[in-house]
Write an enzyme that holds these catalytic residues in place. Structure first.
Site, PDB file in Angstrom:
ATOM      1  N   SER A  27      -4.211  -0.229  14.034  1.00 61.75           N
ATOM      2  CA  SER A  27      -4.865   1.048  14.336  1.00 61.75           C
ATOM      3  C   SER A  27      -5.352   1.010  15.766  1.00 61.75           C
ATOM      4  CB  SER A  27      -6.072   1.259  13.419  1.00 61.75           C
ATOM      5  OG  SER A  27      -6.866   2.322  13.902  1.00 61.75           O
TER       6      SER A  27
ATOM      7  N   GLY B 202      -1.058   7.860   0.756  1.00 62.36           N
ATOM      8  CA  GLY B 202      -1.095   8.051   2.206  1.00 62.36           C
ATOM      9  C   GLY B 202       0.178   7.707   2.957  1.00 62.36           C
TER      10      GLY B 202
ATOM     11  N   GLY C 245       0.827  -1.208   0.000  1.00 61.27           N
ATOM     12  CA  GLY C 245       0.000   0.000   0.000  1.00 61.27           C
ATOM     13  C   GLY C 245       0.856   1.251   0.000  1.00 61.27           C
ATOM     14  N   ALA C 246       1.873   1.248  -0.887  1.00 61.38           N
ATOM     15  CA  ALA C 246       2.817   2.374  -0.912  1.00 61.38           C
ATOM     16  C   ALA C 246       2.463   3.387  -2.001  1.00 61.38           C
ATOM     17  CB  ALA C 246       4.235   1.846  -1.112  1.00 61.38           C
TER      18      ALA C 246
ATOM     19  N   GLY D  42       1.753   4.868   3.486  1.00 65.64           N
ATOM     20  CA  GLY D  42       2.710   3.962   2.852  1.00 65.64           C
ATOM     21  C   GLY D  42       3.626   4.691   1.880  1.00 65.64           C
TER      22      GLY D  42
ATOM     23  N   TYR E  71     -13.847  -2.826  10.265  1.00 65.45           N
ATOM     24  CA  TYR E  71     -12.509  -2.220  10.254  1.00 65.45           C
ATOM     25  C   TYR E  71     -11.769  -2.532  11.563  1.00 65.45           C
ATOM     26  CZ  TYR E  71      -8.808   1.294   9.935  1.00 65.45           C
ATOM     27  OH  TYR E  71      -7.577   1.916   9.902  1.00 65.45           O
TER      28      TYR E  71
HETATM   29  N1  LIG Z   1      -5.046   7.332   8.174  1.00 62.13           N
HETATM   30  C1  LIG Z   1      -5.228   7.044   9.453  1.00 62.13           C
HETATM   31  O1  LIG Z   1      -5.619   7.897  10.279  1.00 62.13           O
HETATM   32  C2  LIG Z   1      -4.942   5.656   9.963  1.00 62.13           C
HETATM   33  C3  LIG Z   1      -5.127   5.407  11.334  1.00 62.13           C
HETATM   34  C4  LIG Z   1      -4.851   4.145  11.813  1.00 62.13           C
HETATM   35  C5  LIG Z   1      -4.383   3.162  10.968  1.00 62.13           C
HETATM   36  N2  LIG Z   1      -4.232   3.417   9.642  1.00 62.13           N
HETATM   37  C6  LIG Z   1      -3.735   2.323   8.795  1.00 62.13           C
HETATM   38  O2  LIG Z   1      -2.698   2.819   7.973  1.00 62.13           O
HETATM   39  C7  LIG Z   1      -2.599   2.024   6.790  1.00 62.13           C
HETATM   40  C8  LIG Z   1      -2.473   2.943   5.576  1.00 62.13           C
HETATM   41  O3  LIG Z   1      -3.676   3.661   5.440  1.00 62.13           O
HETATM   42  P1  LIG Z   1      -3.779   5.144   4.869  1.00 62.13           P
HETATM   43  O4  LIG Z   1      -4.543   5.926   5.857  1.00 62.13           O
HETATM   44  O5  LIG Z   1      -2.443   5.602   4.412  1.00 62.13           O
HETATM   45  O6  LIG Z   1      -4.755   4.867   3.632  1.00 62.13           O
HETATM   46  P2  LIG Z   1      -4.700   5.271   2.078  1.00 62.13           P
HETATM   47  O7  LIG Z   1      -4.097   6.605   1.889  1.00 62.13           O
HETATM   48  O8  LIG Z   1      -6.073   5.032   1.587  1.00 62.13           O
HETATM   49  O9  LIG Z   1      -3.684   4.188   1.475  1.00 62.13           O
HETATM   50  C9  LIG Z   1      -4.013   2.830   1.465  1.00 62.13           C
HETATM   51  C10 LIG Z   1      -3.047   2.065   0.589  1.00 62.13           C
HETATM   52  O10 LIG Z   1      -3.540   0.702   0.505  1.00 62.13           O
HETATM   53  C11 LIG Z   1      -3.713   0.379  -0.885  1.00 62.13           C
HETATM   54  N3  LIG Z   1      -4.836  -0.550  -1.111  1.00 62.13           N
HETATM   55  C12 LIG Z   1      -6.152  -0.349  -0.848  1.00 62.13           C
HETATM   56  N4  LIG Z   1      -6.877  -1.391  -1.292  1.00 62.13           N
HETATM   57  C13 LIG Z   1      -5.998  -2.275  -1.848  1.00 62.13           C
HETATM   58  C14 LIG Z   1      -6.137  -3.517  -2.505  1.00 62.13           C
HETATM   59  N5  LIG Z   1      -7.329  -4.104  -2.704  1.00 62.13           N
HETATM   60  N6  LIG Z   1      -5.023  -4.130  -2.964  1.00 62.13           N
HETATM   61  C15 LIG Z   1      -3.819  -3.562  -2.816  1.00 62.13           C
HETATM   62  N7  LIG Z   1      -3.616  -2.380  -2.218  1.00 62.13           N
HETATM   63  C16 LIG Z   1      -4.692  -1.738  -1.733  1.00 62.13           C
HETATM   64  C17 LIG Z   1      -4.017   1.727  -1.542  1.00 62.13           C
HETATM   65  O11 LIG Z   1      -3.864   1.629  -2.954  1.00 62.13           O
HETATM   66  P3  LIG Z   1      -4.444   2.789  -3.926  1.00 62.13           P
HETATM   67  O12 LIG Z   1      -3.419   3.877  -3.920  1.00 62.13           O
HETATM   68  O13 LIG Z   1      -4.578   2.109  -5.245  1.00 62.13           O
HETATM   69  O14 LIG Z   1      -5.768   3.225  -3.359  1.00 62.13           O
HETATM   70  C18 LIG Z   1      -2.989   2.594  -0.846  1.00 62.13           C
HETATM   71  O15 LIG Z   1      -1.718   2.390  -1.399  1.00 62.13           O
HETATM   72  C19 LIG Z   1      -3.864   1.147   6.770  1.00 62.13           C
HETATM   73  O16 LIG Z   1      -3.520  -0.170   7.165  1.00 62.13           O
HETATM   74  C20 LIG Z   1      -4.760   1.786   7.813  1.00 62.13           C
HETATM   75  O17 LIG Z   1      -5.635   0.857   8.416  1.00 62.13           O
HETATM   76  C21 LIG Z   1      -4.499   4.639   9.122  1.00 62.13           C
END
Ligand SMILES: NC(=O)c1ccc[n+]([C@@H]2O[C@H](COP(=O)([O-])OP(=O)(O)OC[C@H]3O[C@@H](n4cnc5c(N)ncnc54)[C@H](OP(=O)(O)O)[C@@H]3O)[C@@H](O)[C@H]2O)c1
Length: 266
Positions: free
Chosen positions: A137, A14, A10-11, A16, A162
């Protein structure tokens, strides 16, 4: 710990994406993972332009297709042979119930089953001193585990789906750490903070902290000598803290592992 090979799932967006940039700036070889080849290419270019690194590679795999995860693991073994760090970061928040092709509820499949499978398939590829980092999370503390409804047959609560997937990340961390006791590989989980990303917008429609803040704990766990040998912990803001009581239940850890393992005949 310079010049390590680090796979970040997921790089392409966001936290990643930022984690990949910062680890590349530290001199590591980066393998980006994303589900879109175009996005992978453009992030590769963006990192190379911003770091002058020519050691950024990518692997494409849609985590909602578990056979695609297997194909990605095979490709990694052929192209890169060994890895030092795996950051299981890819994740989704699904407001609506959706099943994958294999008929698993998508949140559970993408957030837990895919990294469970990928990690297990790559276990023989780790160098000594390897590190596995599971991006969970704080939402895991709100999970009410209903074993009979993991696939949403009896109703779908998007927040619980989630939260349970993120609890599964922590249970997986602790169970895997036990299984790897005789190997020189550490496994830790983390909460990155509440960070402005598309996942946060989709799930909570709020603003959070910066991407740099979101990447900080992943970068720390992947690269700092301070955490050499630190194992089976849950980190927030680069510090080991307690995770939820449910996450320490050995029964839950074993049951989640066995249930996940059965699906893949590992
Ligand atoms: N943001 C927060 O406040 C927060 C808080 C707690 C935990 N987290 C955790 O942090 C991690 C990263 O989340 P983020 O907030 O950075 O979210 P994000 O910006 O939506 O990024 C998510 C990443 O996962 C990829 N992804 C989604 N669906 C996928 C699939 N079916 N197959 C392969 N890759 C997929 C996305 O690809 P695309 O670029 O193609 O969409 C993107 O690279 C997650 O595990 C999330 O649960 C986030």
């Amino acid at each position: 710990m310079n010049n390590k090979t680090i796979l970040i799932t997921g790089a392409t967006d966001g936290i990643g994406k930022q984690t990949a940039l910062e680890l590349s700036k530290l001199g590591h070889n980066i393998i980006l993972h994303g589900r879109s080849e175009n996005k992978c290419k453009s992030i590769q270019k963006w990192i190379e332009e911003n770091t002058e690194s020519d050691n950024v590679h990518y692997l494409v795999s849609d985590f909602s297709r578990l056979n695609d995860v297997r194909r990605m693991a095979d490709e990694l073994k052929k192209r890169f042979v060994k890895v030092d760090v795996l950051i299981n970061n890819a994740g989704v928040y699904m407001n609506e119930l959706k099943y994958t092709d294999n008929e698993y509820e998508s949140t559970f499949a993408i957030n837990h089953l895919a990294p469970f499978l990928l990690t297990n398939l790559l276990l023989d590829q780790f160098n000594d001193g390897g590190r596995i980092i599971n991006v969970s999370s704080i939402a895991h503390t709100r999970a009410v585990l209903d074993w009979e409804n993991l696939n949403a047959e009896r109703g779908y609560d998007h927040y619980q789906a989630y939260a349970i997937s993120k609890l599964a990340n922590v249970l997986f961390t602790y169970e895997l750490a036990k299984k790897l006791e005789d190997r020189k590989i550490s496994v830790n989980a983390l909460h990155p903070g509440v960070i402005t990303t598309k996942l946060l917008k989709t799930g909570f429609n709020i603003e959070g902290a910066s991407l740099s803040e979101g990447a900080a704990t992943s970068v720390y766990l992947a690269s700092s000598p301070e955490v050499e040998g630190v194992n089976s912990k849950y980190f927030v803001r680069c510090e080991a803290v307690e995770s939820s009581p449910d996450s320490y239940s050995e029964e839950n850890q074993k049951r989640m592992w066995e249930l996940s393992e059965q699906l893949f005949s590992l």
